[in-house]
Design a protein around this motif. Sequence first.
Motif, PDB file in Angstrom:
ATOM      1  N   LEU A 422       0.847  -1.192   0.000  1.00 24.57           N
ATOM      2  CA  LEU A 422       0.000   0.000   0.000  1.00 24.57           C
ATOM      3  C   LEU A 422       0.885   1.245   0.000  1.00 24.57           C
ATOM      4  O   LEU A 422       1.834   1.350   0.791  1.00 24.57           O
ATOM      5  CB  LEU A 422      -0.904  -0.021   1.235  1.00 24.57           C
ATOM      6  CG  LEU A 422      -1.999   1.032   1.362  1.00 24.57           C
ATOM      7  CD1 LEU A 422      -3.137   0.500   2.251  1.00 24.57           C
ATOM      8  CD2 LEU A 422      -1.484   2.341   1.962  1.00 24.57           C
ATOM      9  N   LEU A 454      -5.281  -9.903   4.123  1.00 30.83           N
ATOM     10  CA  LEU A 454      -6.292  -9.188   3.360  1.00 30.83           C
ATOM     11  C   LEU A 454      -7.241 -10.214   2.761  1.00 30.83           C
ATOM     12  O   LEU A 454      -6.806 -11.194   2.150  1.00 30.83           O
ATOM     13  CB  LEU A 454      -5.637  -8.362   2.245  1.00 30.83           C
ATOM     14  CG  LEU A 454      -6.540  -7.367   1.504  1.00 30.83           C
ATOM     15  CD1 LEU A 454      -6.999  -6.253   2.446  1.00 30.83           C
ATOM     16  CD2 LEU A 454      -5.802  -6.762   0.308  1.00 30.83           C
ATOM     17  N   LEU A 474      -0.418  -0.878   5.812  1.00 25.22           N
ATOM     18  CA  LEU A 474      -1.595  -0.369   6.523  1.00 25.22           C
ATOM     19  C   LEU A 474      -1.251   0.033   7.953  1.00 25.22           C
ATOM     20  O   LEU A 474      -1.835   0.974   8.489  1.00 25.22           O
ATOM     21  CB  LEU A 474      -2.698  -1.429   6.519  1.00 25.22           C
ATOM     22  CG  LEU A 474      -4.051  -1.028   7.116  1.00 25.22           C
ATOM     23  CD1 LEU A 474      -4.655   0.144   6.345  1.00 25.22           C
ATOM     24  CD2 LEU A 474      -5.012  -2.215   7.119  1.00 25.22           C
ATOM     25  N   ALA A 495      -9.163  -6.265   6.257  1.00 21.43           N
ATOM     26  CA  ALA A 495      -7.756  -6.389   6.610  1.00 21.43           C
ATOM     27  C   ALA A 495      -7.684  -6.686   8.097  1.00 21.43           C
ATOM     28  O   ALA A 495      -8.350  -6.012   8.894  1.00 21.43           O
ATOM     29  CB  ALA A 495      -6.994  -5.111   6.285  1.00 21.43           C
ATOM     30  N   LEU A 569      -8.103   1.426   2.042  1.00 22.41           N
ATOM     31  CA  LEU A 569      -8.427   0.001   1.926  1.00 22.41           C
ATOM     32  C   LEU A 569      -9.328  -0.266   0.725  1.00 22.41           C
ATOM     33  O   LEU A 569      -9.197  -1.288   0.047  1.00 22.41           O
ATOM     34  CB  LEU A 569      -9.116  -0.452   3.213  1.00 22.41           C
ATOM     35  CG  LEU A 569      -9.388  -1.945   3.386  1.00 22.41           C
ATOM     36  CD1 LEU A 569      -8.082  -2.729   3.410  1.00 22.41           C
ATOM     37  CD2 LEU A 569     -10.182  -2.177   4.667  1.00 22.41           C
ATOM     38  N   SER A 570     -10.220   0.676   0.412  1.00 19.35           N
ATOM     39  CA  SER A 570     -11.198   0.460  -0.656  1.00 19.35           C
ATOM     40  C   SER A 570     -10.553   0.294  -2.018  1.00 19.35           C
ATOM     41  O   SER A 570     -11.157  -0.279  -2.927  1.00 19.35           O
ATOM     42  CB  SER A 570     -12.193   1.625  -0.699  1.00 19.35           C
ATOM     43  OG  SER A 570     -11.603   2.803  -1.230  1.00 19.35           O
ATOM     44  N   MET A 572      -7.683  -1.341  -2.589  1.00 20.07           N
ATOM     45  CA  MET A 572      -6.828  -2.529  -2.651  1.00 20.07           C
ATOM     46  C   MET A 572      -7.442  -3.639  -3.509  1.00 20.07           C
ATOM     47  O   MET A 572      -6.784  -4.644  -3.792  1.00 20.07           O
ATOM     48  CB  MET A 572      -6.531  -3.050  -1.247  1.00 20.07           C
ATOM     49  CG  MET A 572      -5.729  -2.084  -0.373  1.00 20.07           C
ATOM     50  SD  MET A 572      -4.143  -1.576  -1.104  1.00 20.07           S
ATOM     51  CE  MET A 572      -4.547   0.066  -1.744  1.00 20.07           C
TER      52      MET A 572
END
Length: 606
Positions: A422, A454, A474, A495, A569-570, A572
């Motif tokens: 990330l 994840l 993260l 996650a 996160l959205s 990934m």
Amino acid sequence: MAGKAGWTTPEGPAAPSGSPGGPLAPEEVRKAVAVAAGREAGSVMLRGVDVVNVFTGEILPGPVVFAGRLIAATGEQAARSQAREVVELPGGLVVPGFVDGHVHLESALVEPREYARAVVPRGVTAVVWDPHEWANVVGKVAFEAASASTRGLPLDVFLTASSSVPASPLETAGACLGAGDLDEALAMDGVVGLAELMNFPGVAAGDEQELRKIWMAERRGKVTDGHAPLLGGRALSAYVAAGVASDHESVSLEEAREKLRLGMMVFIREGSAARNLADLLPLVTPRTKDRFCLVTDDRHPHDLVREGGVDHAVRKAVALGLDLPTAVQMATLNPCRYFGLRRRGAVAPGYRADVVVLDPVDLSARAVFKDGRMVAAHGRLLVEVDAPTDPRLLHTVHLPPLSLERIRLPRVEAGAVRAIGLLPGQIVTRALAVEPPVVDAQVVAAPEQDLVKLVVIERHGRSGGIGVGLLQGLGLKRGALASTVAHDAHNLIVAGVSDDDILAAARAVARSGGGFAAVEGGRVLAELPLPVAGLMSQRPLPEVVEALDRLELAARNLGVQLAAPFMALSFMALSVIPELKLTDRGLVDASAGQVVSWAAGPAARG
């Protein structure tokens, strides 16, 4: 001529906009002609103002006179006119209502009525919405629901037909829109084009289905928007040759310049996840200014509250050195001309009376007029907004049976495995090769290495697939974070460090009909239900912002230091943006457009 001192709302109810802008009646045009010619009195006069002329780049003396929903006169001709209502706006700068040429309203996490409540007082009077996120959940119902949910707002909402549902064959979305579905959507009132065509490799390769979509839009006299990150050379030429007319994905001067030279309308994006204005602004010159539009693409709740919508891009462009008339032109006349929105985008006779009166110092909106009536003043909406939620957008989370066994990582003996890296503030990721701890041939999360599990769970009740991988960057040390906002298919993404917490977080958002949740020790620390397609709240925007604050505090307490961790996160699972992503079908090499194995190979790097 009756005068009104200060910033007083003209008497009478605000006119609803109806279906985008509502068609003009012949009588309305006749009235505007009569007022312009001096035979009849206008409805409203804005006095004490100067006018930004987007045709010539000048700032000229007012006043401005309306004839109902149309502008009848400006400047000297307006000064010689009569009007039933006079509003004194000393020192104000009159500009056309701002138009956001490319936005996904779903990213605001609130329904369109709340979005309108946020942006109209800032001067945004029209947007072009690609309901791509809704369409990935409910299919072509999204266009009907989008039209219904925006009817009657003091904001004109035009639609583009979402061309890439699903965005790629590497994920399972809630629907699949074929050429026939798109043709139906293109025929709808208020649909002004084909939305961003994400399959640029397919277009460049001459894929018949992709070319047919463009042909259908052209047959109906509508434009096709592009989505071509990092595309150049012969592939870009082929993409443009197919009929794709715009792009909003440029991140460098060189990339945008090449697209500009090939005749594309370059949408300069100043959103939340991607902010490209500062990098691309040097390309805007007196020779090229007609070929740029300011857009937001995605605006998240905190930014919507703090900064606003496309109005923020206008102010930032000026702060970076662009002259005000050009900045205004890029958020008014240019998108209107590009999309064929007639009688919009300028303060001139015969144009819609959708205007904003700006403070000449900070360029904030002092007053906003929609359809010739004041609908907002000093940041406050003066009209009621309401629109019901389409019930077809509710109850969209249908998870497969969940168990600890189904979310275990693939077994390995030893050696490097692939992990998603990330990158803070970016939607691209890195493909990493890591050596996580292995217990009984089972890879486990290693928060001390910033490696967490994840999991992407298909949530539309279709494939029942579950993808599992590793994520680095993260910062999560304990617990789990879950979200049904996971671009573009919007499956459930989690996650976590603990498998038990991963399952608890997934089940928590499912109970809410979708949304966000932070969990530790099986206990929900904070959550935000998003029952509208699993993407939007039914609550007011300030309440959504408060809930997000609680979620982000919970995430920080679990070790996350990223700003907006749920938004990070959205992305990934976004399988059309490089490099490595995770979908319900497994690890995806987005550059190669294929699912890849768990074991690290040439595509992975440290």
